[in-house]
Enzyme design. Structure first.
Site, mmCIF file in Angstrom:
data_model
loop_
_atom_site.group_PDB
_atom_site.id
_atom_site.type_symbol
_atom_site.label_atom_id
_atom_site.label_comp_id
_atom_site.label_asym_id
_atom_site.label_seq_id
_atom_site.Cartn_x
_atom_site.Cartn_y
_atom_site.Cartn_z
ATOM 1 N N HIS A 7 2.815 67.354 -18.053
ATOM 2 C CA HIS A 7 2.421 67.747 -16.689
ATOM 3 C C HIS A 7 1.598 69.034 -16.716
ATOM 4 O O HIS A 7 0.648 69.181 -15.949
ATOM 5 C CB HIS A 7 3.650 67.900 -15.794
ATOM 6 N N HIS A 57 1.855 59.165 -10.404
ATOM 7 C CA HIS A 57 2.445 59.990 -11.455
ATOM 8 C C HIS A 57 2.073 59.463 -12.843
ATOM 9 O O HIS A 57 1.826 60.237 -13.771
ATOM 10 C CB HIS A 57 3.968 60.108 -11.329
ATOM 11 N N ASP A 87 0.369 61.561 -15.807
ATOM 12 C CA ASP A 87 0.819 61.581 -17.201
ATOM 13 C C ASP A 87 -0.325 61.214 -18.146
ATOM 14 O O ASP A 87 -0.520 61.833 -19.199
ATOM 15 C CB ASP A 87 1.956 60.566 -17.411
ATOM 16 N N HIS A 91 3.553 57.420 -22.488
ATOM 17 C CA HIS A 91 3.162 58.487 -23.420
ATOM 18 C C HIS A 91 2.881 57.954 -24.819
ATOM 19 O O HIS A 91 1.897 58.333 -25.459
ATOM 20 C CB HIS A 91 4.266 59.535 -23.484
HETATM 21 ZN ZN LIG Z 1 5.447 62.553 -16.161
#
Ligand SMILES: [Zn+2]
Length: 305
Positions: free
Chosen positions: A77, A234, A238, A261
Site C-alpha cells: 500500500h 483495492h 495492490d 501479490h
Molecule cells: Zn492490499
C-alpha cells in the site's frame, strides 16, 4: 526529471499480520536511490531495496528480504502511494518488520506525501516500456502486461460472497487517477478466512477499522463500503504497488484476473527474464505527462475518504 519528497513524513500504526506497533519515516533521497527501506531497529541498519527480485512470494502480502533474512512485510500500500503520487526516490526508515496497515488503504500515505510535496531532482527519469505481451497463469488466476502508452490497470475478481461477487474495472493511471479513484479503497477479507489466518499467526493486527470484512451478502465493517466496487479497486491498488517493485514507472497495460501479490511478482520475473519484452525509455515531456503522479495536488485529497 526524477522526484523526491520535499520534507520527511512520519506514519505510526500497527502491522496487520504482526499486530505490533511500528513507525515509518519517509526521508527525501538522492536521484537513482529508488525506494529503499532501512530497518532502524536492527544493528547496522540493514537496507532493503523495494525491488521485484527481493520479493518473497506470499498470497497475503508483499515482503522484501535480503541475503541475511532481514525482512520488511506488507509494503504494497505504501508502494502504491509512492507510485500513484509520483515519488521516485525515498528512504523509508522502519522500526519493525511490517509497514503499518493504518486504515487498510493507501489514503493516509497519500495524504502525508501530497501534503509534504515533491521536489524535482537534476536527473532524468527512465520508465519501463512494455514491448510485447507477457503473461502468467495458475488455475483460474491470470496476469498480463501488454504494450500501452501509459500505465493502465484492468482487474477482474469473482468471489463467492455476494457482498463482493463479480467486479471488473479498468483505469488509466495517468494524471492522479490513483489518488482520486483508488487510494482510499481498503483491504478486504471474508470473515471465514479471519479465523484461519489467526490460527496461522496472521492478521493479528486486523480489526474492523483496517479491513472490510464480509460474510456472504453482509458487510460486517461499521460504516459499510467506501465504494460499491471497493474490493476490485483495492486489488488495483495492490497491483499498482506491486508493479512499482519493477524499480521504475511502467508504460503498459496490466490485466489481472483473480490475480494477487504472488502472481504480479511472477509476472515481473517473467518480464525481466525476457529482454525482448521491455526496454528503458527516457521520459520526455510527452511521456512524463502520462505518468501516474503527474498533476496530483492537495485539491485531489478532497476526493479521498
Ligand atoms: Zn492490499
Amino acid at each position: 526529471m526524477q522526484t523526491t519528497l520535499k520534507s520527511r513524513v512520519t506514519f505510526d500504526g500497527i502491522g496487520l499480520h504482526s499486530g505490533a506497533p511500528v513507525t515509518i519515516v519517509l526521508h527525501p533521497a538522492a536521484a537513482n536511490t529508488g525506494v529503499v527501506f532501512r530497518r532502524v531497529d536492527l544493528t547496522g541498519t540493514p537496507q532493503l531495496a523495494a525491488k521485484w527480485d527481493s520479493v518473497i512470494v506470499s498470497p497475503l502480502n508483499t515482503r522484501l528480504t535480503n541475503a541475511d533474512g532481514v525482512t520488511v512485510s506488507t509494503i504494497e500500500h505504501l508502494m502504491a502511494a509512492l507510485s500513484g503520487c509520483g515519488v521516485h526516490n525515498v528512504l523509508v526508515d522502519i522500526d519493525g518488520p511490517e509497514v503499518p496497515i493504518l486504515d487498510g488503504s493507501a489514503a493516509t500515505f497519500v495524504r502525508g506525501i501530497v501534503n509534504a510535496g515533491l521536489t524535482r531532482l537534476s536527473a532524468p527519469l527512465r520508465a519501463i516500456e512494455i514491448l510485447k505481451d507477457v503473461s502468467v497463469s495458475e488455475g483460474e488466476a491470470f496476469a498480463q502486461l501488454s504494450p500501452a502508452t501509459s500505465l493502465q490497470i484492468d482487474f477482474a475478481i469473482d468471489f463467492a460472497d455476494a457482498a463482493i461477487g463479480k467486479q471488473r474495472k479498468t483505469l488509466n493511471m495517468a494524471n492522479g487517477t490513483f489518488v482520486r479513484e483508488l487510494c482510499d479503497s481498503r483491504t478486504f477479507c471474508r470473515s471465514a478466512d479471519v479465523d484461519a489466518m489467526r490460527a496461522n499467526g496472521l492478521a493479528l493486527g486486523g480489526t474492523m477499522e483496517n479491513a472490510v470484512v464480509v460474510d456472504g451478502a453482509t458487510v460486517l465493517t461499521p460504516g459499510g463500503l467506501r465504494h460499491a466496487d471497493e474490493a476490485v479497486r483495492h486489488k488495483m491498488l495492490d497491483a499498482l504497488g506491486d508493479l512499482y517493485t519493477a524499480g521504475a514507472p511502467i508504460l503498459g497495460r496490466y490485466t489481472g484476473t483473480r490475480s494477487g501479490h504472488a502472481m504480479t511478482n511472477r509476472l515481473l520475473r517473467a518480464l525481466f527474464d525476457d529482454s525482448s519484452a521491455w526496454r528503458w525509455v527516457n521520459c520526455d515531456a510527452k511521456i512524463a505527462a502520462r505518468l501516474p503522479g503527474v498533476g496530483v495536488s492537495v485539491a485531489d485529497l478532497n476526493a479521498v475518504a
